[in-house]
Design a protein around this motif. Structure first.
Motif, PDB file in Angstrom:
ATOM      1  N   ARG A   1     -25.676  23.325 -38.111  1.00 11.69           N
ATOM      2  CA  ARG A   1     -26.782  23.874 -38.897  1.00 11.69           C
ATOM      3  C   ARG A   1     -26.544  23.570 -40.369  1.00 11.69           C
ATOM      4  NH1 ARG A   1     -24.821  28.545 -41.264  1.00 11.69           N
ATOM      5  NH2 ARG A   1     -22.977  29.461 -40.269  1.00 11.69           N
ATOM      6  N   ASN A   2     -27.458  24.021 -41.209  1.00  9.24           N
ATOM      7  CA  ASN A   2     -27.317  23.845 -42.654  1.00  9.24           C
ATOM      8  C   ASN A   2     -26.437  24.979 -43.195  1.00  9.24           C
ATOM      9  OD1 ASN A   2     -27.692  23.695 -45.492  1.00  9.24           O
ATOM     10  ND2 ASN A   2     -29.695  22.730 -45.201  1.00  9.24           N
TER      11      ASN A   2
ATOM     12  N   SER B   1     -31.322  19.455 -46.079  1.00  7.22           N
ATOM     13  CA  SER B   1     -32.473  19.653 -45.199  1.00  7.22           C
ATOM     14  C   SER B   1     -33.385  18.431 -45.197  1.00  7.22           C
ATOM     15  CB  SER B   1     -33.246  20.892 -45.650  1.00  7.22           C
ATOM     16  OG  SER B   1     -34.421  21.053 -44.899  1.00  7.22           O
ATOM     17  N   GLU B   2     -33.697  17.926 -46.393  1.00  4.77           N
ATOM     18  CA  GLU B   2     -34.579  16.760 -46.499  1.00  4.77           C
ATOM     19  C   GLU B   2     -33.899  15.492 -45.996  1.00  4.77           C
ATOM     20  OE1 GLU B   2     -37.917  16.754 -47.478  1.00  4.77           O
ATOM     21  OE2 GLU B   2     -37.516  18.885 -47.138  1.00  4.77           O
TER      22      GLU B   2
ATOM     23  N   GLN C   1     -36.178  18.156 -37.110  1.00  3.96           N
ATOM     24  CA  GLN C   1     -34.986  18.215 -37.945  1.00  3.96           C
ATOM     25  C   GLN C   1     -33.766  18.636 -37.130  1.00  3.96           C
ATOM     26  OE1 GLN C   1     -35.158  21.179 -40.991  1.00  3.96           O
ATOM     27  NE2 GLN C   1     -33.717  20.122 -42.304  1.00  3.96           N
TER      28      GLN C   1
ATOM     29  N   GLU D   1     -27.581  27.604 -46.374  1.00  4.83           N
ATOM     30  CA  GLU D   1     -28.768  28.445 -46.320  1.00  4.83           C
ATOM     31  C   GLU D   1     -28.524  29.828 -46.910  1.00  4.83           C
ATOM     32  OE1 GLU D   1     -32.261  29.668 -43.142  1.00  4.83           O
ATOM     33  OE2 GLU D   1     -30.461  28.621 -42.453  1.00  4.83           O
TER      34      GLU D   1
ATOM     35  N   TYR E   1     -29.258  18.591 -37.556  1.00  4.90           N
ATOM     36  CA  TYR E   1     -28.113  18.240 -38.387  1.00  4.90           C
ATOM     37  C   TYR E   1     -27.018  17.577 -37.568  1.00  4.90           C
ATOM     38  CZ  TYR E   1     -30.540  21.213 -41.705  1.00  4.90           C
ATOM     39  OH  TYR E   1     -31.488  21.740 -42.552  1.00  4.90           O
TER      40      TYR E   1
ATOM     41  N   LYS F   1     -34.020  15.212 -42.214  1.00  4.98           N
ATOM     42  CA  LYS F   1     -35.337  14.817 -41.686  1.00  4.98           C
ATOM     43  C   LYS F   1     -35.464  13.291 -41.631  1.00  4.98           C
ATOM     44  CE  LYS F   1     -37.708  18.913 -43.503  1.00  4.98           C
ATOM     45  NZ  LYS F   1     -38.636  19.413 -44.550  1.00  4.98           N
TER      46      LYS F   1
ATOM     47  N   HIS G   1     -28.712  22.962 -50.164  1.00  2.59           N
ATOM     48  CA  HIS G   1     -29.513  23.331 -48.995  1.00  2.59           C
ATOM     49  C   HIS G   1     -30.750  22.452 -48.883  1.00  2.59           C
ATOM     50  CE1 HIS G   1     -32.757  25.711 -46.995  1.00  2.59           C
ATOM     51  NE2 HIS G   1     -31.803  25.829 -46.100  1.00  2.59           N
ATOM     52  N   TYR G   2     -31.449  22.270 -49.994  1.00  2.00           N
ATOM     53  CA  TYR G   2     -32.681  21.490 -49.979  1.00  2.00           C
ATOM     54  C   TYR G   2     -32.398  20.008 -49.706  1.00  2.00           C
ATOM     55  CZ  TYR G   2     -37.079  19.403 -51.416  1.00  2.00           C
ATOM     56  OH  TYR G   2     -38.235  18.679 -51.431  1.00  2.00           O
TER      57      TYR G   2
END
Length: 401
Positions: free
Chosen positions: A21-22, A292-293, A12, A25, A14, A296, A288-289
């Protein structure tokens, strides 16, 4: 790529979106250094600034409440008041209520007044004991039968009057909801007396969820009539959600973009805003979720179709568990594997994972709001029906093997 039925995702990063980064979070803004730079200001923030100006500029004394569901920013507003008081060389007592014991809660308030230990402070403390201040307080906090609301309030006023400005800030006051009615009356009576005799330049503020606030106001209306302001937090508007996303993303951009929402589209944010029902913490969790997904799989841009795809119902127990926020995973795994999916009380879960009951209670309710768990009328927690089907299928497979 799959192994043993469990999907493995690529490394993963970004960077595909020009992000370091995310940025979603950290859910609690008080944990971020430059909170002012990312905070989305609402009407309550403007009104709180006016109140602080009145207190600091005119030495006024004001009592207020901040009411709203979990995740609406109550703690952040109390921390804002504390910061303003302390920046003006005042004393801010901030207490996160973690008990239904009014003796402990009152002791926590007075304990926050104590300066760090030093030879001088030890000498003064011993002197105070000789003068009877500590002895009087300890006697009144030894038992609820000894709890003298008016006397305790007067002692608190006396101690707070030593500062040019002061604030008494009680967060998560709903956590004393399970105290006896008599004890709640004693505590609110103490607060009422304190508000009636507040030192100049003092703010009393407490934060609470609506259900507990309604119950408290029925038990002790005389206290609530003393409040100067009552702030009821409203859900975040769509425009405010756009601003939230822009500010958070701007913190971590590694390259410029013409679209401040990128990699999200407006339609994606609109859908997340609807799913989160305008609750800032809920919106941040979803952002966030999803980010993140999406990273990926390198979805670009992240539109409403991508959001729907990511947030659709899991196809297996493993996929369901991988979606659980890491801080809460042990709670869900305990319910799934140790308690056969529930229903189960938060106390039983807390005992199993060996964590504080109040913390587990809050996190289980967050999981309900996220759709990972379901509540029942008795206040218990269980997995959704589609997850129970996964368990039943796994059980059936074991029986046939």
């Amino acid at each position: 790529m799959e192994t043993g039925g469990l999907k493995l995702y690529p490394y993963q990063s970004y960077e595909v979106y020009g992000l370091s980064r995310n940025p979603f979070e950290q859910l609690a803004s008080e944990g971020i250094a430059d909170v002012e730079g990312i905070h989305v200001y609402q009407e309550i923030d403007m009104r709180l600034q006016m109140i602080l100006s009145e207190v600091i500029g005119n030495k006024s004394s004001i009592a207020l409440s901040i009411v709203g569901p979990l995740g609406m920013g109550k703690t952040q507003r109390l921390k804002t008041i504390a910061k303003a008081i302390e920046e003006n060389k005042g004393k801010a007592i901030y207490v996160k209520v973690d008990t239904n014991d009014i003796l402990k809660l009152t002791r926590d308030i007075f304990y926050a007044l104590k300066p760090p230990k030093s030879r001088t402070n030890i000498f003064l403390e011993n002197l105070s004991k000789k003068l009877g201040f500590i002895d009087r307080l300890e006697k009144m906090l030894s038992d609820t039968k000894e709890y003298k609301s008016r006397d305790i309030a007067e002692l608190l006023t006396e101690q707070m009057s030593k500062y040019p400005y002061c604030a008494l800030l009680l967060d998560e006051l709903e956590n004393m909801q399970t105290a006896s009615e008599q004890e709640k009356i004693q505590f609110f009576e103490m607060l009422r007396h304190f508000i009636s005799n507040m030192p100049k330049g003092c703010i009393v503020a407490f934060a609470c969820v609506p259900e507990a606030y309604e119950e408290y106001s029925k038990i002790f209306p005389a206290f609530f009539m003393r409040l100067h302001y009552e702030f009821k937090l409203r859900p975040m508007s769509l425009d405010e959600a756009y601003e939230l996303v822009k500010k958070r993303l701007n913190m971590v951009r590694t390259r410029d973009t013409d679209d401040p929402l990128y990699p999200f589209t407006e339609e994606a944010i609109k859908l997340i805003h609807e799913l989160g029902k305008g609750n800032p913490r809920q919106i941040l969790r979803l952002l966030h979720y999803v980010l993140s997904e999406a990273a990926k799989h390198k979805f670009d841009p992240i539109d409403d179709y991508v959001v729907t795809t990511i947030l659709e119902e899991p196809k297996s127990l493993e996929e369901y568990l991988t979606r659980i926020p890491k801080d809460y995973k042990d709670l869900v795994e305990a319910i799934v594997f140790e308690f056969n999916g529930g229903p189960i009380s938060y106390i039983q879960v807390a005992k199993h994972v060996k964590r504080p009951g109040i913390q587990v209670y809050d996190q289980l309710n967050e999981l309900i709001r996220l759709g990972f768990l379901v509540g029942d009328p008795k206040g218990n927690y269980k997995i959704p029906d589609y997850v129970r089907k996964f368990l039943e299928e796994a059980s059936n497979r074991e029986e046939t093997e």
